[in-house]
Design a protein around this motif. Structure first.
Motif, PDB file in Angstrom:
ATOM      1  N   PRO A   1       3.557   3.899   7.112  1.00  0.00           N
ATOM      2  CA  PRO A   1       2.646   5.032   6.872  1.00  0.00           C
ATOM      3  C   PRO A   1       3.059   5.851   5.654  1.00  0.00           C
ATOM      4  O   PRO A   1       4.232   5.859   5.257  1.00  0.00           O
ATOM      5  N   ILE A   2       2.106   6.533   5.075  1.00  0.00           N
ATOM      6  CA  ILE A   2       2.401   7.516   4.035  1.00  0.00           C
ATOM      7  C   ILE A   2       3.045   8.722   4.720  1.00  0.00           C
ATOM      8  O   ILE A   2       2.535   9.232   5.720  1.00  0.00           O
ATOM      9  N   THR A   3       4.155   9.175   4.205  1.00  0.00           N
ATOM     10  CA  THR A   3       4.891  10.271   4.828  1.00  0.00           C
ATOM     11  C   THR A   3       4.612  11.588   4.113  1.00  0.00           C
ATOM     12  O   THR A   3       4.247  11.616   2.936  1.00  0.00           O
ATOM     13  N   GLY A   4       4.799  12.677   4.843  1.00  0.00           N
ATOM     14  CA  GLY A   4       4.601  14.007   4.291  1.00  0.00           C
ATOM     15  C   GLY A   4       3.577  14.779   5.091  1.00  0.00           C
ATOM     16  O   GLY A   4       2.943  14.253   6.012  1.00  0.00           O
ATOM     17  N   ASP A   5       3.402  16.050   4.758  1.00  0.00           N
ATOM     18  CA  ASP A   5       2.454  16.923   5.434  1.00  0.00           C
ATOM     19  C   ASP A   5       1.052  16.751   4.855  1.00  0.00           C
ATOM     20  O   ASP A   5       0.880  16.348   3.710  1.00  0.00           O
ATOM     21  N   ASN A   6       0.067  17.103   5.653  1.00  0.00           N
ATOM     22  CA  ASN A   6      -1.326  17.161   5.206  1.00  0.00           C
ATOM     23  C   ASN A   6      -1.822  15.841   4.637  1.00  0.00           C
ATOM     24  O   ASN A   6      -2.407  15.789   3.548  1.00  0.00           O
TER      25      ASN A   6
ATOM     26  N   LEU B   1       0.824  -1.207   0.000  1.00  0.00           N
ATOM     27  CA  LEU B   1       0.000   0.000   0.000  1.00  0.00           C
ATOM     28  C   LEU B   1       0.861   1.262   0.000  1.00  0.00           C
ATOM     29  O   LEU B   1       0.617   2.204  -0.761  1.00  0.00           O
ATOM     30  N   HIS B   2       1.888   1.257   0.854  1.00  0.00           N
ATOM     31  CA  HIS B   2       2.789   2.411   0.906  1.00  0.00           C
ATOM     32  C   HIS B   2       3.486   2.612  -0.432  1.00  0.00           C
ATOM     33  O   HIS B   2       3.533   3.735  -0.958  1.00  0.00           O
ATOM     34  N   ASP B   3       4.029   1.550  -0.994  1.00  0.00           N
ATOM     35  CA  ASP B   3       4.796   1.671  -2.231  1.00  0.00           C
ATOM     36  C   ASP B   3       3.926   2.038  -3.428  1.00  0.00           C
ATOM     37  O   ASP B   3       4.422   2.607  -4.404  1.00  0.00           O
ATOM     38  N   PHE B   4       2.639   1.719  -3.345  1.00  0.00           N
ATOM     39  CA  PHE B   4       1.734   2.077  -4.433  1.00  0.00           C
ATOM     40  C   PHE B   4       1.350   3.557  -4.361  1.00  0.00           C
ATOM     41  O   PHE B   4       1.366   4.259  -5.382  1.00  0.00           O
ATOM     42  N   PHE B   5       1.011   4.054  -3.162  1.00  0.00           N
ATOM     43  CA  PHE B   5       0.462   5.411  -3.060  1.00  0.00           C
ATOM     44  C   PHE B   5       1.491   6.492  -2.736  1.00  0.00           C
ATOM     45  O   PHE B   5       1.278   7.660  -3.061  1.00  0.00           O
ATOM     46  N   GLN B   6       2.623   6.133  -2.120  1.00  0.00           N
ATOM     47  CA  GLN B   6       3.617   7.161  -1.789  1.00  0.00           C
ATOM     48  C   GLN B   6       4.139   7.890  -3.023  1.00  0.00           C
ATOM     49  O   GLN B   6       4.260   9.127  -3.011  1.00  0.00           O
ATOM     50  N   PRO B   7       4.442   7.187  -4.151  1.00  0.00           N
ATOM     51  CA  PRO B   7       4.905   7.927  -5.336  1.00  0.00           C
ATOM     52  C   PRO B   7       3.867   8.896  -5.889  1.00  0.00           C
ATOM     53  O   PRO B   7       4.228   9.940  -6.455  1.00  0.00           O
ATOM     54  N   ILE B   8       2.583   8.585  -5.709  1.00  0.00           N
ATOM     55  CA  ILE B   8       1.539   9.495  -6.177  1.00  0.00           C
ATOM     56  C   ILE B   8       1.521  10.752  -5.311  1.00  0.00           C
ATOM     57  O   ILE B   8       1.379  11.874  -5.818  1.00  0.00           O
ATOM     58  N   VAL B   9       1.677  10.566  -4.001  1.00  0.00           N
ATOM     59  CA  VAL B   9       1.787  11.715  -3.102  1.00  0.00           C
ATOM     60  C   VAL B   9       2.974  12.585  -3.499  1.00  0.00           C
ATOM     61  O   VAL B   9       2.872  13.825  -3.561  1.00  0.00           O
ATOM     62  N   GLU B  10       4.112  11.948  -3.765  1.00  0.00           N
ATOM     63  CA  GLU B  10       5.319  12.706  -4.146  1.00  0.00           C
ATOM     64  C   GLU B  10       5.093  13.507  -5.425  1.00  0.00           C
ATOM     65  O   GLU B  10       5.511  14.672  -5.529  1.00  0.00           O
ATOM     66  N   LYS B  11       4.423  12.911  -6.400  1.00  0.00           N
ATOM     67  CA  LYS B  11       4.167  13.612  -7.660  1.00  0.00           C
ATOM     68  C   LYS B  11       3.292  14.841  -7.424  1.00  0.00           C
ATOM     69  O   LYS B  11       3.545  15.934  -7.961  1.00  0.00           O
ATOM     70  N   ILE B  12       2.257  14.695  -6.619  1.00  0.00           N
ATOM     71  CA  ILE B  12       1.352  15.813  -6.323  1.00  0.00           C
ATOM     72  C   ILE B  12       2.107  16.945  -5.633  1.00  0.00           C
ATOM     73  O   ILE B  12       1.925  18.128  -5.962  1.00  0.00           O
ATOM     74  N   ARG B  13       2.961  16.594  -4.674  1.00  0.00           N
ATOM     75  CA  ARG B  13       3.725  17.633  -3.971  1.00  0.00           C
ATOM     76  C   ARG B  13       4.750  18.301  -4.894  1.00  0.00           C
ATOM     77  O   ARG B  13       4.964  19.521  -4.818  1.00  0.00           O
ATOM     78  N   GLU B  14       5.369  17.529  -5.758  1.00  0.00           N
ATOM     79  CA  GLU B  14       6.333  18.095  -6.705  1.00  0.00           C
ATOM     80  C   GLU B  14       5.672  19.151  -7.591  1.00  0.00           C
ATOM     81  O   GLU B  14       6.295  20.149  -7.976  1.00  0.00           O
ATOM     82  N   ASN B  15       4.405  18.925  -7.897  1.00  0.00           N
ATOM     83  CA  ASN B  15       3.695  19.859  -8.779  1.00  0.00           C
ATOM     84  C   ASN B  15       3.248  21.129  -8.066  1.00  0.00           C
ATOM     85  O   ASN B  15       2.782  22.067  -8.709  1.00  0.00           O
ATOM     86  N   GLY B  16       3.343  21.162  -6.742  1.00  0.00           N
ATOM     87  CA  GLY B  16       3.027  22.381  -6.010  1.00  0.00           C
ATOM     88  C   GLY B  16       1.707  22.378  -5.273  1.00  0.00           C
ATOM     89  O   GLY B  16       1.331  23.407  -4.688  1.00  0.00           O
ATOM     90  N   PHE B  17       0.969  21.263  -5.285  1.00  0.00           N
ATOM     91  CA  PHE B  17      -0.273  21.200  -4.508  1.00  0.00           C
ATOM     92  C   PHE B  17       0.081  20.884  -3.063  1.00  0.00           C
ATOM     93  O   PHE B  17       0.685  19.858  -2.766  1.00  0.00           O
ATOM     94  N   LYS B  18      -0.309  21.775  -2.143  1.00  0.00           N
ATOM     95  CA  LYS B  18       0.077  21.653  -0.735  1.00  0.00           C
ATOM     96  C   LYS B  18      -1.080  21.243   0.174  1.00  0.00           C
ATOM     97  O   LYS B  18      -0.905  21.141   1.385  1.00  0.00           O
ATOM     98  N   GLY B  19      -2.253  21.026  -0.394  1.00  0.00           N
ATOM     99  CA  GLY B  19      -3.431  20.752   0.416  1.00  0.00           C
ATOM    100  C   GLY B  19      -3.492  19.331   0.939  1.00  0.00           C
ATOM    101  O   GLY B  19      -2.553  18.546   0.829  1.00  0.00           O
TER     102      GLY B  19
END
Length: 618
Positions: free
Chosen positions: A265-270, A227-245
């Motif tokens: 766990p999924i890491t990062g803010d928000n 689960l982590h390995d599937f969704f963490q890269p998607i989180v990273e892509k969203i943050r790289e693009n500048g979405f902070k929500g």
């Protein structure tokens, strides 16, 4: 009294201008930007926010053909106008509708193009909405700007936050590095790059997928890290693009299994987690609806509720409808449907356990599975009447409409809206426990610690309690509030309670389902004393006064009756004794006095003075 901090305001807001500049760029329709702080959603003032609303999808089939039109430029205005009407209805406070969040499906009816426009891993094929072979990224980009964002803006202008979920549903099996992960990466890459989405990142949040069932590693193996390995890269892509929500991460098992995130766990803010809940899930249904079991089962399957905010993005229920025969079984017996929901259950049974989960954790937002689970859509479209879903049909059949989610959520949402809404003006949280931690003040006294009661603060801070609920004080810090230096807690009523029953409960834990010390309110007295040094539960467990976490009133009163509370005050023994003035001579030998030095003719439960000594009467 030793003062202890009540709420630690997060330093997040102070750092927001550096770490998350987009959060404050736009505040549309007076909706303050939200962020994650611990396991809560909070606004910029540090207020805890819990949101309640509905989900819907811009698809003529699921919208009952009410707006017609086609999935091209010719259908856009009719689709948007239809949703604007729905948003007017579900936020109509004058008629009891209090939705504060809308889950928007980026429906594949708009994003699908020709067959095989998206390469699909042979292990990830799906039917219907799980089929991504017709997904076309350019159509998503086009209709994101002309359909989805305008619908989201309409929702925000009506005072609702928005969750966006991707087109369709997950195939049965998805893999790290497979075509479905690449599909989600493309979807969220396009969405999170959008300037308006970034500008509204405090009002718009993203739910990464809908109902994953089996999430596996690239080699097809099941593993706790998948689960982590599937969704963490998607989180990273969203943050790289500048979405902070806020990003809402789904779990496996149709969004019911999150135990793997406790280890990985999924890491990062928000970061929050999006969960689903239907009758029969988490070990609860109309035959098994014990509140504590529901809470235990939910935390077992969704342990991230302790670390992150949760939103239940799909839930509905209505009872069996004996006028709706779906089919007949092999014995010729009718098999009944319900009143129009996905799940069959009743509010007084399954719903009671479900709501216990919401109230116990206090950090779980929710959206009903459809607008039609909240309001009677046709009643509004055709007659401009805001009517709870299923109410008319249930009343016609002689069934209490509260047993379905429509009427129940009208009531729940209105009650939650009194305490869970965000605001830049509502209040600044108190930094320290006041000298009297049991002050009867707005934004300090909580009218709904558990279930909806009827607690209001009137003139001169008189607390007026009617029947139902548990209202009082919750002390946030782990060590609670220290009352060990006080001898008793005085409960003073403005007038005696004429009839009914009321109890004052005190906990030394934050779990509202733990045992509490229970003190019955005496119908014959206007003042009572609780001996803080001798509090035990019904099973004999001693309550420690040095770290009180919860306290408050429960009431069972007849219609029209009210309990009037003047004040609740902890009193030190020596202060009261020194103030006492006892009569001289023989009268003092056998006279009873309370700790204010007043004569008492017939002492009841509490602490009293006789012949200069303290006496505790059980």
């Amino acid at each position: 009294m030793k003062l202890k901090k009540f709420i630690q305001i997060s330093m997040f807001c102070a750092a927001c201008s550096v770490a998350m500049p987009a959060m404050a760029q736009r505040t549309l329709a007076g909706l303050p930007p939200l962020h994650v702080d611990g396991n809560y959603l909070k606004d910029e003032q540090g207020n805890k926010v819990v949101l309640h609303g509905v989900m819907d999808t811009p698809n003529t089939y699921f919208n009952g053909g009410r707006w017609g039109g086609s999935y091209d430029d010719n259908g856009i205005s009719r689709c948007i106008d239809y949703f604007d009407k729905l948003f007017t209805a579900i936020t109509d406070h004058e008629n009891g509708a209090y939705c504060t969040i809308f889950r928007l499906h980026l429906d594949p009816a708009w994003t699908n193009g020709t067959k095989n426009s998206w390469p699909v891993d042979s292990r990830e094929t799906g039917d219907g909405e799980a089929d991504i072979s017709r997904y076309t990224g350019t159509r998503l980009t086009n209709y994101l700007n002309s359909v989805y964002i305008p619908i989201a803006q309409k929702a925000i202008k009506h005072g609702m936050y928005v969750i966006m979920r991707p087109p369709g549903v997950c195939p049965e099996n998805i893999h790290v590095g497979g075509s479905y992960q690449k599909f989600l990466l493309d979807v969220w890459d396009r969405v999170s790059k959008n300037k308006l989405i970034q500008d509204y990142c405090g009002q718009v949040s993203l739910e990464l997928a809908n109902e994953p069932r089996n999430v596996k590693l690239a080699n097809g193996q099941s593993n706790a890290q998948a689960l982590h390995d599937f969704f963490q890269p998607i989180v990273e892509k969203i943050r790289e693009n500048g979405f902070k929500g806020v990003i809402w991460v789904p779990g496996a098992g149709w969004q019911s299994s999150y135990a793997d995130y406790a280890k990985y766990p999924i890491t990062g803010d928000n970061i929050g987690y999006a969960v689903h809940d239907y009758v029969g899930w988490y070990g609860t249904d109309d035959n098994n609806y014990n509140a504590q079991n529901a809470i235990n089962n939910f935390e077992r399957q969704v342990p991230v509720v302790r670390t992150n905010p949760i939103v239940i993005t799909e839930v509905d229920w209505s009872p069996q409808n004996t006028s709706n025969i779906k089919n007949y079984n092999e014995f010729g017996q009718p098999v009944y449907g319900n009143y129009g929901t996905w799940a069959t259950g009743s509010t007084s049974r399954w719903g009671k356990a479900y709501k216990a989960i919401l109230d116990y954790y206090g950090n779980i937002s929710m959206t009903l599975t459809g607008t039609g689970d909240f309001i009677d859509i046709d009643d509004y479209i055709n007659r401009k009447k805001v009517t709870p879903a299923f109410q008319t049909a249930m009343e016609k059949n002689g069934v209490d409409p509260y047993e379905a989610c429509g009427v129940a959520c009208f009531k729940w949402y209105e009650e939650y809206a009194k305490v869970n809404y965000p605001s830049t003006e509502r209040y600044q949280p108190k930094q320290e426990v006041p000298e009297n931690p049991f002050e009867l003040e707005k934004d300090w006294y909580n009218p709904s610690l558990l279930y909806e009661g009827d607690a209001t603060l009137g003139a001169n801070s008189i607390l007026k309690l009617k029947s139902g609920g548990f209202s009082g004080w919750r002390f946030e810090e782990e060590e609670g509030v220290d009352l060990s230096q006080y001898q008793y807690l005085a409960i003073r009523l403005a007038r005696k309670m004429s009839s009914g029953n009321a109890t004052f409960r005190i906990y030394d834990s934050s779990n509202i389902w733990d045992e509490a010390y229970e003190f019955p309110i005496d119908k014959t007295e206007k003042e009572m004393q609780i001996d803080l040094q001798n509090m035990t539960t019904a099973s004999g467990k001693k309550i420690d006064p040095s770290h009180i976490r919860l306290a408050g009133f429960t009431t069972t009163l007849a219609a029209g009756q009210t309990l009037y509370v003047k004040e609740v005050v902890p009193v030190a023994d020596e202060t009261a004794i020194n103030a006492m003035t006892m009569a001289d001579g023989d009268e003092a030998k056998d006279q009873w006095y309370d700790l204010f030095g007043r004569k008492v003719s017939a002492p009841v439960h509490g602490i009293y003075i006789k012949k200069g000594k303290k006496v505790f009467i059980q």
